[in-house]
Write a protein that holds these residues in place. Structure first.
Motif, PDB file in Angstrom:
ATOM      1  N   LEU A 127       0.950  -1.221  -0.204  1.00  0.00           N
ATOM      2  CA  LEU A 127       0.046  -0.132  -0.042  1.00  0.00           C
ATOM      3  C   LEU A 127       1.023   1.165   0.083  1.00  0.00           C
ATOM      4  O   LEU A 127       1.982   1.321   0.858  1.00  0.00           O
ATOM      5  N   ASN A 128       0.708   2.182  -0.941  1.00  0.00           N
ATOM      6  CA  ASN A 128       1.414   3.197  -1.094  1.00  0.00           C
ATOM      7  C   ASN A 128       2.697   3.161  -1.035  1.00  0.00           C
ATOM      8  O   ASN A 128       3.780   3.877  -0.879  1.00  0.00           O
ATOM      9  N   GLY A 129       3.189   2.022  -1.926  1.00  0.00           N
ATOM     10  CA  GLY A 129       4.548   1.620  -2.349  1.00  0.00           C
ATOM     11  C   GLY A 129       5.165   0.960  -1.219  1.00  0.00           C
ATOM     12  O   GLY A 129       6.490   0.695  -1.347  1.00  0.00           O
ATOM     13  N   ILE A 130       4.535   0.628  -0.272  1.00  0.00           N
ATOM     14  CA  ILE A 130       5.177   0.040   1.093  1.00  0.00           C
ATOM     15  C   ILE A 130       4.556  -1.264   1.269  1.00  0.00           C
ATOM     16  O   ILE A 130       3.311  -1.543   1.295  1.00  0.00           O
ATOM     17  N   THR A 131       5.295  -2.284   1.295  1.00  0.00           N
ATOM     18  CA  THR A 131       4.862  -3.577   1.908  1.00  0.00           C
ATOM     19  C   THR A 131       5.418  -4.027   3.323  1.00  0.00           C
ATOM     20  O   THR A 131       6.067  -3.984   3.779  1.00  0.00           O
ATOM     21  N   LYS A 132       4.240  -4.607   3.696  1.00  0.00           N
ATOM     22  CA  LYS A 132       4.114  -4.889   5.275  1.00  0.00           C
ATOM     23  C   LYS A 132       3.427  -6.227   5.364  1.00  0.00           C
ATOM     24  O   LYS A 132       2.315  -6.613   4.795  1.00  0.00           O
ATOM     25  N   SER A 133       4.088  -6.997   6.471  1.00  0.00           N
ATOM     26  CA  SER A 133       3.147  -8.221   6.722  1.00  0.00           C
ATOM     27  C   SER A 133       2.151  -7.880   7.510  1.00  0.00           C
ATOM     28  O   SER A 133       2.037  -7.203   8.532  1.00  0.00           O
ATOM     29  N   VAL A 134       0.944  -8.402   6.952  1.00  0.00           N
ATOM     30  CA  VAL A 134      -0.399  -8.345   7.796  1.00  0.00           C
ATOM     31  C   VAL A 134      -1.048  -9.537   8.119  1.00  0.00           C
ATOM     32  O   VAL A 134      -0.797 -10.550   7.394  1.00  0.00           O
ATOM     33  N   VAL A 135      -1.796  -9.757   9.237  1.00  0.00           N
ATOM     34  CA  VAL A 135      -2.500 -11.159   9.772  1.00  0.00           C
ATOM     35  C   VAL A 135      -3.921 -10.871   9.603  1.00  0.00           C
ATOM     36  O   VAL A 135      -4.400  -9.920  10.275  1.00  0.00           O
ATOM     37  N   LEU A 136      -4.549 -11.594   8.995  1.00  0.00           N
ATOM     38  CA  LEU A 136      -5.887 -11.447   8.954  1.00  0.00           C
ATOM     39  C   LEU A 136      -6.642 -12.759   9.827  1.00  0.00           C
ATOM     40  O   LEU A 136      -6.361 -13.726   9.696  1.00  0.00           O
ATOM     41  N   ASP A 137      -7.447 -12.355  10.521  1.00  0.00           N
ATOM     42  CA  ASP A 137      -8.479 -13.358  11.384  1.00  0.00           C
ATOM     43  C   ASP A 137      -9.718 -13.543  10.598  1.00  0.00           C
ATOM     44  O   ASP A 137     -10.387 -12.996  10.427  1.00  0.00           O
ATOM     45  N   ALA A 138      -9.471 -15.013  10.050  1.00  0.00           N
ATOM     46  CA  ALA A 138     -10.240 -15.329   9.041  1.00  0.00           C
ATOM     47  C   ALA A 138     -11.355 -16.353   9.379  1.00  0.00           C
ATOM     48  O   ALA A 138     -11.076 -17.193  10.204  1.00  0.00           O
ATOM     49  N   LYS A 139     -12.517 -16.516   8.806  1.00  0.00           N
ATOM     50  CA  LYS A 139     -13.451 -17.538   8.892  1.00  0.00           C
ATOM     51  C   LYS A 139     -14.021 -18.046   7.477  1.00  0.00           C
ATOM     52  O   LYS A 139     -14.556 -17.221   6.725  1.00  0.00           O
ATOM     53  N   LEU A 140     -14.343 -19.235   7.445  1.00  0.00           N
ATOM     54  CA  LEU A 140     -15.036 -19.825   6.214  1.00  0.00           C
ATOM     55  C   LEU A 140     -16.403 -19.755   6.507  1.00  0.00           C
ATOM     56  O   LEU A 140     -16.912 -20.214   7.487  1.00  0.00           O
ATOM     57  N   ASN A 141     -17.162 -19.066   5.840  1.00  0.00           N
ATOM     58  CA  ASN A 141     -18.739 -18.933   6.112  1.00  0.00           C
ATOM     59  C   ASN A 141     -19.360 -20.295   5.660  1.00  0.00           C
ATOM     60  O   ASN A 141     -20.069 -20.960   6.398  1.00  0.00           O
ATOM     61  N   GLN A 142     -19.094 -20.852   4.414  1.00  0.00           N
ATOM     62  CA  GLN A 142     -19.570 -22.002   3.560  1.00  0.00           C
ATOM     63  C   GLN A 142     -19.238 -22.204   2.512  1.00  0.00           C
ATOM     64  O   GLN A 142     -18.488 -21.246   1.849  1.00  0.00           O
ATOM     65  N   THR A 143     -19.152 -23.372   2.020  1.00  0.00           N
ATOM     66  CA  THR A 143     -18.634 -23.901   0.627  1.00  0.00           C
ATOM     67  C   THR A 143     -20.146 -24.526   0.060  1.00  0.00           C
ATOM     68  O   THR A 143     -20.606 -25.173   0.886  1.00  0.00           O
ATOM     69  N   GLY A 144     -20.081 -24.777  -1.101  1.00  0.00           N
ATOM     70  CA  GLY A 144     -21.162 -25.702  -1.611  1.00  0.00           C
ATOM     71  C   GLY A 144     -21.706 -25.136  -3.062  1.00  0.00           C
ATOM     72  O   GLY A 144     -21.033 -24.016  -3.570  1.00  0.00           O
ATOM     73  N   MET A 145     -22.567 -25.698  -3.525  1.00  0.00           N
ATOM     74  CA  MET A 145     -23.195 -25.248  -4.914  1.00  0.00           C
ATOM     75  C   MET A 145     -23.931 -24.247  -4.670  1.00  0.00           C
ATOM     76  O   MET A 145     -24.893 -24.066  -3.797  1.00  0.00           O
ATOM     77  N   HIS A 146     -23.676 -23.188  -5.441  1.00  0.00           N
ATOM     78  CA  HIS A 146     -24.699 -21.900  -5.582  1.00  0.00           C
ATOM     79  C   HIS A 146     -25.760 -22.048  -6.138  1.00  0.00           C
ATOM     80  O   HIS A 146     -25.973 -22.546  -7.363  1.00  0.00           O
ATOM     81  N   PRO A 147     -26.927 -21.809  -5.439  1.00  0.00           N
ATOM     82  CA  PRO A 147     -28.323 -22.174  -6.084  1.00  0.00           C
ATOM     83  C   PRO A 147     -28.732 -21.467  -7.358  1.00  0.00           C
ATOM     84  O   PRO A 147     -29.432 -22.070  -7.913  1.00  0.00           O
ATOM     85  N   MET A 148     -28.156 -20.394  -7.549  1.00  0.00           N
ATOM     86  CA  MET A 148     -28.519 -19.534  -8.772  1.00  0.00           C
ATOM     87  C   MET A 148     -27.339 -19.683  -9.821  1.00  0.00           C
ATOM     88  O   MET A 148     -27.806 -19.876 -11.024  1.00  0.00           O
ATOM     89  N   ALA A 149     -25.961 -19.933  -9.624  1.00  0.00           N
ATOM     90  CA  ALA A 149     -25.071 -19.802 -10.305  1.00  0.00           C
ATOM     91  C   ALA A 149     -24.955 -21.445 -10.783  1.00  0.00           C
ATOM     92  O   ALA A 149     -24.287 -21.439 -12.086  1.00  0.00           O
ATOM     93  N   GLU A 150     -25.278 -22.258  -9.871  1.00  0.00           N
ATOM     94  CA  GLU A 150     -25.023 -23.515 -10.204  1.00  0.00           C
ATOM     95  C   GLU A 150     -23.393 -23.936 -10.561  1.00  0.00           C
ATOM     96  O   GLU A 150     -23.419 -24.708 -11.257  1.00  0.00           O
ATOM     97  N   LYS A 151     -22.744 -23.386  -9.692  1.00  0.00           N
ATOM     98  CA  LYS A 151     -21.279 -23.854  -9.570  1.00  0.00           C
ATOM     99  C   LYS A 151     -20.808 -23.653  -8.207  1.00  0.00           C
ATOM    100  O   LYS A 151     -21.663 -23.130  -7.299  1.00  0.00           O
ATOM    101  N   GLU A 152     -19.655 -24.256  -7.847  1.00  0.00           N
ATOM    102  CA  GLU A 152     -19.158 -24.549  -6.486  1.00  0.00           C
ATOM    103  C   GLU A 152     -18.946 -23.106  -6.012  1.00  0.00           C
ATOM    104  O   GLU A 152     -18.227 -22.232  -6.937  1.00  0.00           O
ATOM    105  N   TRP A 153     -19.202 -22.793  -5.013  1.00  0.00           N
ATOM    106  CA  TRP A 153     -18.862 -21.587  -4.330  1.00  0.00           C
ATOM    107  C   TRP A 153     -18.290 -21.348  -2.888  1.00  0.00           C
ATOM    108  O   TRP A 153     -18.426 -22.594  -2.233  1.00  0.00           O
ATOM    109  N   ALA A 154     -17.783 -20.417  -2.386  1.00  0.00           N
ATOM    110  CA  ALA A 154     -16.984 -20.269  -1.139  1.00  0.00           C
ATOM    111  C   ALA A 154     -17.444 -19.097  -0.694  1.00  0.00           C
ATOM    112  O   ALA A 154     -17.375 -17.873  -1.442  1.00  0.00           O
TER     113      ALA A 154
END
Length: 192
Positions: A127-154
């Motif tokens: 960002l702004n030409g500067i690179t730093k290490s960042v940690v994200l606290d992440a959560k997988l909400n769900q995976t599966g077949m998207h009901p409208m797109a009919e494709k695997e989604w996450a």
């Protein structure tokens, strides 16, 4: 403020879910992926901004989520502040001094699985030409077949706190908070 954006994009790597033989490529759904950021303004209010419509790829290994990876990039000028004068100020010399083609990028470097659907995602945020290490606290909400797109989604959510001055956009700190809270929510579809 710039720091807050790219953090968002990286969280999209994954965690525990139904087993697959190896990592599979997913692309972010730009219409359902956002990075929200907020900061304290002089103690009077919390001010919000957003990045949306960005693109990125996720290599998602559901059998071994720690072997997943994510890469995201977007123009800093895609920031939405809700007020044109604030946007102009952020793009000016007090903050980003952003040219038309300046990009924010995030590339994961490590994923530590912390639970059935949670992980800490470490990555390089530029960002702004500067690179730093960042940690994200992440959560997988769900995976599966998207009901409208009919494709695997996450779908994933993540949070982090960035320090503006780390990226040389710390003007007016500490009156305007140097820390910026970042919330990320993305959807990704299995690549063709």
């Amino acid at each position: 403020m710039k720091t807050m954006l790219t953090a968002a994009t990286l969280f999209a790597t994954s965690f525990a879910a139904p087993a697959f033989a190896s990592a599979e490529d997913y692309v972010l759904d730009a219409s359902h992926s956002q990075i929200l950021f907020s900061y304290d303004h002089l103690g009077y209010s919390t001010t919000w901004g957003m990045f949306s419509g960005f693109e990125g790829t996720i290599s998602f290994d559901q059998e071994d989520p720690s072997a997943s990876s994510v890469s995201v990039s977007f123009p800093v000028r895609s920031m939405f502040t809700g007020w044109e004068a604030r946007f102009d100020h952020f793009m000016g010399e007090d903050f980003f001094g952003a040219g038309e083609d300046e990009m924010v990028t995030f590339t994961s470097t490590n994923i530590e699985v912390t639970g059935d659907d949670t992980a800490m995602i470490t990555g390089d945020l530029t960002l702004n030409g500067i690179t730093k290490s960042v940690v994200l606290d992440a959560k997988l909400n769900q995976t599966g077949m998207h009901p409208m797109a009919e494709k695997e989604w996450a779908g994933f959510d993540a949070t982090t706190t960035l320090v503006r001055s780390d990226f040389e956009v710390g003007s007016f700190a500490p009156f305007v908070s140097d820390e910026v809270e970042v919330m990320i929510s993305v959807e990704a579809m299995k690549a063709e």
